[in-house]
Design a protein around this motif. Structure first.
Motif, PDB file in Angstrom:
ATOM      1  N   GLN A   1       0.819  -1.210   0.000  1.00 26.50           N
ATOM      2  CA  GLN A   1       0.000   0.000   0.000  1.00 26.50           C
ATOM      3  C   GLN A   1       0.855   1.263   0.000  1.00 26.50           C
ATOM      4  N   GLN A   2       2.141   1.113   0.305  1.00 22.71           N
ATOM      5  CA  GLN A   2       3.053   2.256   0.273  1.00 22.71           C
ATOM      6  C   GLN A   2       3.789   2.393  -1.065  1.00 22.71           C
ATOM      7  N   LEU A   3       3.412   1.573  -2.051  1.00 21.49           N
ATOM      8  CA  LEU A   3       4.164   1.538  -3.308  1.00 21.49           C
ATOM      9  C   LEU A   3       4.104   2.854  -4.074  1.00 21.49           C
ATOM     10  N   THR A   4       2.935   3.475  -4.171  1.00 22.99           N
ATOM     11  CA  THR A   4       2.829   4.719  -4.942  1.00 22.99           C
ATOM     12  C   THR A   4       3.763   5.782  -4.377  1.00 22.99           C
ATOM     13  N   ALA A   5       3.710   5.989  -3.057  1.00 25.35           N
ATOM     14  CA  ALA A   5       4.579   6.988  -2.429  1.00 25.35           C
ATOM     15  C   ALA A   5       6.047   6.635  -2.635  1.00 25.35           C
ATOM     16  N   HIS A   6       6.389   5.353  -2.500  1.00 23.42           N
ATOM     17  CA  HIS A   6       7.776   4.930  -2.675  1.00 23.42           C
ATOM     18  C   HIS A   6       8.245   5.193  -4.108  1.00 23.42           C
ATOM     19  N   ALA A   7       7.413   4.865  -5.082  1.00 21.30           N
ATOM     20  CA  ALA A   7       7.790   5.070  -6.490  1.00 21.30           C
ATOM     21  C   ALA A   7       8.007   6.550  -6.781  1.00 21.30           C
ATOM     22  N   LEU A   8       7.204   7.407  -6.189  1.00 23.58           N
ATOM     23  CA  LEU A   8       7.336   8.846  -6.434  1.00 23.58           C
ATOM     24  C   LEU A   8       8.566   9.434  -5.748  1.00 23.58           C
ATOM     25  N   GLN A   9       9.081   8.730  -4.742  1.00 19.75           N
ATOM     26  CA  GLN A   9      10.271   9.201  -4.029  1.00 19.75           C
ATOM     27  C   GLN A   9      11.569   8.651  -4.620  1.00 19.75           C
ATOM     28  N   ARG A  10      11.481   7.812  -5.682  1.00 21.64           N
ATOM     29  CA  ARG A  10      12.672   7.168  -6.234  1.00 21.64           C
ATOM     30  C   ARG A  10      12.899   7.643  -7.672  1.00 21.64           C
TER      31      ARG A  10
END
Length: 268
Positions: free
Chosen positions: A101-110
């Motif tokens: 569920q944290q994937l979207t935020a993680h992808a936007l931070q990488r």
């Protein structure tokens, strides 16, 4: 620079067939990145897992991968229950998303540089902000879907798909895709159809077609993702369309002749 970043899930998969069940390390980000790495490009899954799977990253099967973009958080790793019929057709997917569920935020931070980024447009990822960021950065990218959520995800991704270098679909997803976006606006689309030939379209015109090798399947989970990763690697190497399709089909066929990376089942 790592050639390919793959935004998607790494998961614990339970593949249920009428007469057998397999517990596997899975997820589209993992299968696609592994296939690309085996085809000769550096590949990094961009994913979020729980501490319960962290030790598995040391598995020698994953030694080919750049694992620096996998985040480990204090939640259970995503789990999928995949139900197939006797022909290997996916009937249903049950999910407990957990860390994913944290994937979207993680992808936007990488936002580190890749030659190409592939986005697995599958729950729980929210595709619009991720795709918008890639378009804004002029980052070459491709996308794929899964039947269980294809209608929802294609609708969400539609405004960005004309910018995609490649869209990967099966025959049912292709119908949904071309209902949402005019075929001539799509640069490249691959269409698989089970044992029938795979076709590549450029701006709506078929330009390559290859037969799918027939073999007895041991486990079909990850076959489509293996096709995608192998095709992406071939494309990054500048391989012609028909040859790239053929390599992808061969790799997917090889994938289904083995079970994959097995895991111990999670306690209830």
């Amino acid at each position: 620079m790592t050639a390919l970043g793959v935004i998607g899930n790494i998961s614990r998969d339970t593949a249920e067939h009428p007469n057998r069940q397999h517990h596997l390390l899975g997820g589209a980000a993992l299968y696609i990145a592994l296939a690309a790495a085996r085809a000769g490009v550096t590949a990094a899954p961009i994913a979020v897992i729980g501490h319960d799977l962290a030790k598995t990253l040391r598995d020698p099967h994953l030694a080919l991968l750049d694992l620096t973009d996998i985040a480990v958080v204090d939640q259970p790793t995503c789990q999928f229950l995949l139900r197939y019929d006797q022909h290997g057709t996916l009937l249903a997917v049950d999910a407990a998303y957990g860390a994913a569920q944290q994937l979207t935020a993680h992808a936007l931070q990488r936002p580190r540089d890749f030659a190409h980024v592939h986005v697995c447009c599958r729950r729980p990822l929210d595709p619009p902000p991720v795709l918008a960021a890639l378009v804004e950065r002029r980052q070459p990218f491709s996308v794929d879907f899964i039947t269980a959520s294809a209608e929802e995800m294609i609708e969400a991704a539609a405004p960005f798909l004309r910018y995609a270098r490649i869209v990967f679909t099966d025959i049912n997803e292709y119908a949904l895709l071309t209902s949402a976006v005019a075929a001539e606006e799509l640069r490249v689309v691959t269409v698989t159809d089970g044992p029938r030939p795979a076709v590549l379209y450029r701006h709506g015109q078929p330009v390559a077609q290859i037969p799918i090798p027939q073999t007895e399947a041991v486990e079909v989970t990850g076959a489509g993702d293996t096709f995608t990763g192998t095709f992406l690697a071939a494309t990054l190497h500048g391989t012609p369309d028909t040859v790239a399709l053929n390599r992808a089909a061969q790799a997917a066929t090889t994938r289904i002749t083995t079970i994959g990376i097995t895991l111990h089942p999670q306690p209830p």
